[in-house]
Design an enzyme around this catalytic site. Structure first.
Site, PDB file in Angstrom:
ATOM      1  N   ASP A  65      -8.577  17.347  17.893  1.00  0.00           N
ATOM      2  CA  ASP A  65      -7.319  18.047  17.660  1.00  0.00           C
ATOM      3  C   ASP A  65      -7.559  19.473  17.173  1.00  0.00           C
ATOM      4  O   ASP A  65      -8.696  19.841  16.853  1.00  0.00           O
ATOM      5  CB  ASP A  65      -6.469  17.277  16.634  1.00  0.00           C
ATOM      6  CG  ASP A  65      -7.299  16.738  15.463  1.00  0.00           C
ATOM      7  OD1 ASP A  65      -8.385  17.289  15.200  1.00  0.00           O
ATOM      8  OD2 ASP A  65      -6.869  15.769  14.831  1.00  0.00           O
ATOM      9  N   ASP A 134      -2.154   7.485   6.301  1.00  0.00           N
ATOM     10  CA  ASP A 134      -0.971   6.872   6.933  1.00  0.00           C
ATOM     11  C   ASP A 134      -1.345   6.181   8.256  1.00  0.00           C
ATOM     12  O   ASP A 134      -0.473   5.820   9.041  1.00  0.00           O
ATOM     13  CB  ASP A 134       0.129   7.928   7.169  1.00  0.00           C
ATOM     14  CG  ASP A 134      -0.307   9.035   8.128  1.00  0.00           C
ATOM     15  OD1 ASP A 134      -1.471   9.033   8.603  1.00  0.00           O
ATOM     16  OD2 ASP A 134       0.529   9.916   8.425  1.00  0.00           O
ATOM     17  N   HIS A 136      -3.180   7.473  10.757  1.00  0.00           N
ATOM     18  CA  HIS A 136      -3.340   8.290  11.967  1.00  0.00           C
ATOM     19  C   HIS A 136      -4.800   8.421  12.374  1.00  0.00           C
ATOM     20  O   HIS A 136      -5.696   8.365  11.542  1.00  0.00           O
ATOM     21  CB  HIS A 136      -2.648   9.663  11.841  1.00  0.00           C
ATOM     22  CG  HIS A 136      -3.307  10.670  10.951  1.00  0.00           C
ATOM     23  ND1 HIS A 136      -2.722  11.189   9.824  1.00  0.00           N
ATOM     24  CD2 HIS A 136      -4.512  11.298  11.042  1.00  0.00           C
ATOM     25  CE1 HIS A 136      -3.515  12.072   9.269  1.00  0.00           C
ATOM     26  NE2 HIS A 136      -4.624  12.162   9.982  1.00  0.00           N
ATOM     27  N   GLU A 141       0.454  10.758  14.553  1.00  0.00           N
ATOM     28  CA  GLU A 141       1.190  10.305  13.378  1.00  0.00           C
ATOM     29  C   GLU A 141       1.977   9.025  13.676  1.00  0.00           C
ATOM     30  O   GLU A 141       2.185   8.676  14.845  1.00  0.00           O
ATOM     31  CB  GLU A 141       2.149  11.424  12.926  1.00  0.00           C
ATOM     32  CG  GLU A 141       1.450  12.712  12.514  1.00  0.00           C
ATOM     33  CD  GLU A 141       0.749  12.638  11.148  1.00  0.00           C
ATOM     34  OE1 GLU A 141       0.307  11.542  10.745  1.00  0.00           O
ATOM     35  OE2 GLU A 141       0.646  13.695  10.492  1.00  0.00           O
TER      36      GLU A 141
HETATM   37  C1  GLP Z   1      -7.235  14.829   9.464  1.00  0.00           C
HETATM   38  C2  GLP Z   1      -7.772  14.824  10.919  1.00  0.00           C
HETATM   39  C3  GLP Z   1      -8.279  13.458  11.292  1.00  0.00           C
HETATM   40  C4  GLP Z   1      -9.007  12.891  10.095  1.00  0.00           C
HETATM   41  C5  GLP Z   1      -8.025  12.555   9.016  1.00  0.00           C
HETATM   42  C6  GLP Z   1      -8.665  12.143   7.696  1.00  0.00           C
HETATM   43  O1  GLP Z   1      -6.035  15.418   9.284  1.00  0.00           O
HETATM   44  N1  GLP Z   1      -6.879  15.300  11.930  1.00  0.00           N
HETATM   45  O2  GLP Z   1      -9.119  13.568  12.432  1.00  0.00           O
HETATM   46  O3  GLP Z   1      -9.694  11.723  10.450  1.00  0.00           O
HETATM   47  O4  GLP Z   1      -7.065  13.549   8.864  1.00  0.00           O
HETATM   48  O5  GLP Z   1      -9.180  13.228   6.993  1.00  0.00           O
HETATM   49  P1  GLP Z   1     -10.281  13.078   5.886  1.00  0.00           P
HETATM   50  O6  GLP Z   1     -11.512  12.626   6.566  1.00  0.00           O
HETATM   51  O7  GLP Z   1     -10.445  14.451   5.296  1.00  0.00           O
HETATM   52  O8  GLP Z   1      -9.784  12.090   4.911  1.00  0.00           O
END
Ligand code: GLP
Length: 252
Positions: A65, A134, A136, A141
């Site tokens: 993304d 959440d 995702h 989302e």
């Molecule tokens: C982000 C990314 C995801 C990631 C998730 C968790 O916003 N778009 O690819 O896996 O949220 O983030 P983190 O690893 O910092 O907890």
């Protein structure tokens, strides 16, 4: 679905890196995640590159993304994050040309999403995933389509709040939109490694592994994928009902 529970994220990152190094093939397409979760894994890949045990020199890497409306030079632009982690001979050998990220800078975001989707029509060989609190994956989302292609997504308040730590703890500085691979895009990967660490991920991990497949917990779609390895630390595993069973399965 393999479920591996490790004492801390250090062991989890080492295991995930081992899996990728062992299954790397020349010219492979590696799906790469951002966020803080895969940073230990990337550090392991850099070390393996240093010792000559691993190289992405002939491979391509594909981001999940990218934020919309973020300055091209912003350190949190995912392309810049991934450059920092993986690009160059001093990192993993990946070239900047072989790092692919959705382009959020043109006039037509839907066209940019469609172009990225077309480039991933055959799916990546190995996909690295983190997990949002959440549920995702990528930036898919809750309450979206379980069959979505790469698309423009509106970020939830929860996600923007979680990511505000990368933006001076100011939620107003966190972009409101992104282009993300869809769940259908992610599901085309041949092999998936998902990492999740900490108490804040425990509910999402329990839903992902033991909950009903539901658009409210997007990661649950992975229950339909034939080759998924989930590696979590003790805290992220703390809400799993069948935790003893997962441990016994890994000790054959
Ligand atoms: C982000 C990314 C995801 C990631 C998730 C968790 O916003 N778009 O690819 O896996 O949220 O983030 P983190 O690893 O910092 O907890």
């Amino acid at each position: 679905m393999r479920v591996i529970i490790t004492p801390t994220e250090t062991e989890a990152s080492t295991l995930a890196a081992r899996h990728i190094i062992d299954h790397a093939t020349p010219g492979m397409k590696l799906g790469v995640a951002t966020g803080s979760t895969p940073l230990g894994l990337y550090a392991n890949l850099r070390t393996a590159h240093e010792t000559g045990a691993f190289s992405l020199a002939d491979s391509t890497a594909w981001a999940l993304d990218e934020y919309v409306g973020i300055d091209e030079n912003h350190p949190e632009r995912y392309r810049n994050v991934l450059r920092d982690q993986l690009v160059g001979d001093d990192k993993t050998g990946l070239t900047d040309d072989n790092l692919h990220t959705p382009n959020p800078y043109g006039d037509d975001l839907d066209a940019a999403a469609a172009e990225y989707e077309a480039a991933l029509s055959e799916g990546v060989d190995i996909q690295i995933l983190g997990l949002g609190s959440d549920g995702h994956i990528g930036f898919n989302e809750p309450a979206g389509s379980l069959a979505s292609p790469t698309h423009v997504e509106t970020l939830t308040h929860e996600t923007r709040e979680a990511n505000s730590r990368f933006f001076d703890n100011d939620i107003d500085k966190v972009p409101t939109h992104c282009i993300t691979q869809g769940l259908a895009t992610i599901m085309r990967a041949s092999d998936i490694v998902l990492l999740a660490f900490g108490r804040g991920k425990a509910r999402a991990v329990a839903q992902l592994i033991e909950g009903p497949v539901s658009a409210m917990w997007p990661a649950t779609i992975l229950q339909h994928h034939p080759s998924v390895m989930i590696i979590v630390d003790e805290e992220a595993a703390s809400e799993l009902t069948m935790i003893d069973y997962y441990r016994s399965r890994e000790h054959v």
